[in-house]
Design a protein around this motif. Structure first.
Motif, mmCIF file in Angstrom:
data_model
loop_
_atom_site.group_PDB
_atom_site.id
_atom_site.type_symbol
_atom_site.label_atom_id
_atom_site.label_comp_id
_atom_site.label_asym_id
_atom_site.label_seq_id
_atom_site.Cartn_x
_atom_site.Cartn_y
_atom_site.Cartn_z
ATOM 1 N N HIS A 75 23.800 42.504 68.618
ATOM 2 C CA HIS A 75 24.760 43.099 69.550
ATOM 3 C C HIS A 75 24.637 42.498 70.943
ATOM 4 O O HIS A 75 25.606 42.497 71.706
ATOM 5 C CB HIS A 75 24.562 44.616 69.610
ATOM 6 N N MET A 78 26.993 39.682 70.921
ATOM 7 C CA MET A 78 28.369 40.174 70.871
ATOM 8 C C MET A 78 28.825 40.681 72.236
ATOM 9 O O MET A 78 29.918 40.360 72.702
ATOM 10 C CB MET A 78 28.498 41.289 69.831
ATOM 11 N N LEU A 83 30.596 35.998 69.933
ATOM 12 C CA LEU A 83 30.853 36.595 68.622
ATOM 13 C C LEU A 83 30.445 35.640 67.507
ATOM 14 O O LEU A 83 29.894 36.074 66.484
ATOM 15 C CB LEU A 83 32.328 36.961 68.502
ATOM 16 N N TYR A 137 35.574 36.372 61.109
ATOM 17 C CA TYR A 137 34.470 37.013 61.816
ATOM 18 C C TYR A 137 33.930 38.195 61.015
ATOM 19 O O TYR A 137 34.679 39.124 60.703
ATOM 20 C CB TYR A 137 34.934 37.473 63.200
ATOM 21 N N ARG A 138 32.673 38.151 60.636
ATOM 22 C CA ARG A 138 31.950 39.126 59.832
ATOM 23 C C ARG A 138 32.469 39.205 58.390
ATOM 24 O O ARG A 138 31.822 39.800 57.534
ATOM 25 C CB ARG A 138 31.949 40.517 60.475
#
Length: 302
Positions: A75, A78, A83, A137-138
């Motif tokens: 985090h 982020m 990111l 993303y993710r």
């Protein structure tokens, strides 16, 4: 089961670990500092020093476990706008964890988010567990976990609502929205504020992770969404009411200045169904919804 949990001392981990212990599991939590280790041990679990960059540690602890719940995320990267770096670190950690489970049939429960459904173009209807995308993303990490069945690992993913709320939440999106309202002197929503955010209480999300570990089938995508969609205008109005400050509409051009890195998220319409998850695992949320939890007042105490 001996369960290895990353992120064990964090917001979700502080609920997931007790849920596992109450169900009779033994827990080893990854601790990146002495403070984290003390917090994990206070919960009644064993602490293992290391962080997401310690790939050898992750693989070794995975091999020694009967299952894994992966909650940790960079985090810090982020929040600083990196990111891509945060997602890359997450995928590397998952690959190390999976390497310790290859061919074992043991479970690995990963973490994703429902917000990626809206970002991927699911609009005009609730996103479901069957919705998936080839990459992003993710999403790359999510697809990696659900694809582990081909390697003899019972991989599943919990997609978290953007608002995981409770008195255990000290750094999540709701705390950031409250902080922004305090800073600017008014609570804001973008445009008409009709876009919707799903939500889930931390303790209900913790039970879903436990159920996923125990019985989710290989390749399952699961939705931690108790509230399918709360209008953002209602969230802002509730924050404004509790802080006794005005509530205002702002333009999309003003969103980044007001919300910071949440500027785009604050405009997402992320209506999300969890019907398949509830039927598949018997998950039944029992704790207060987002608005009731906001009105409890714990987010607004100094």
């Amino acid at each position: 089961m001996r369960v290895f949990v990353t992120g064990a001392s964090g917001h979700l981990g502080s609920a997931v670990v007790p849920a596992l212990l109450s169900a009779g599991h033994d827990v080893v939590g990854l601790a990146r500092s002495d403070t984290s280790a003390a917090a994990i041990e206070k919960l009644g679990a064993e602490a293992r020093r290391g962080d997401l960059s310690d790939l050898d540690v992750l693989s070794a602890e995975a091999a020694a476990s009967d299952g894994i719940i992966h909650l940790a995320f960079r985090h810090d990267l982020m929040l600083n706008g990196d990111l891509a770096g945060a997602a890359e670190a997450d995928l590397d950690a998952l690959k190390a964890l999976a390497a310790g489970l290859d061919g074992s049939g043991k479970p690995l429960v990963g973490t994703s988010g429902t917000a990626m459904l809206a970002m991927g173009g699911i609009v005009g209807r609730p996103g479901t567990e069957h919705d998936a995308f080839p990459g992003g993303y993710r999403i790359d990490a999510e697809n990696f976990v659900v694809g582990l069945a081909s390697r003899g690992v019972r991989g599943s993913v919990v997609r978290l609502a953007p608002t995981v709320h409770s008195s255990l939440d000290h750094y999540g999106f709701i705390t950031l929205l409250v902080a922004a309202a305090r800073q600017h002197g008014y609570a804001a929503y973008v445009g008409e504020g009709a876009n919707r955010w799903p939500a889930v209480h931390t303790l209900d999300a913790a039970q879903l992770y436990r159920l996923a570990l125990e019985k989710a089938p290989p390749g399952a995508r699961l939705h931690a969404a108790a509230d399918e969609g709360v209008p953002f205008r209602q969230i802002a109005a509730t924050i404004g009411g509790n802080l006794d400050i005005p509530v205002r509409s702002i333009s999309a051009d003003e969103a980044n200045d007001y919300f910071g890195f949440l500027g785009a998220f604050a405009q997402l319409d992320n209506l999300t169904s969890s019907a398949i998850t509830r039927e598949l695992l018997g998950w039944s949320p029992t704790h207060p919804g987002l608005i009731a939890d906001l009105n409890d007042g714990h987010y607004f105490r100094a």
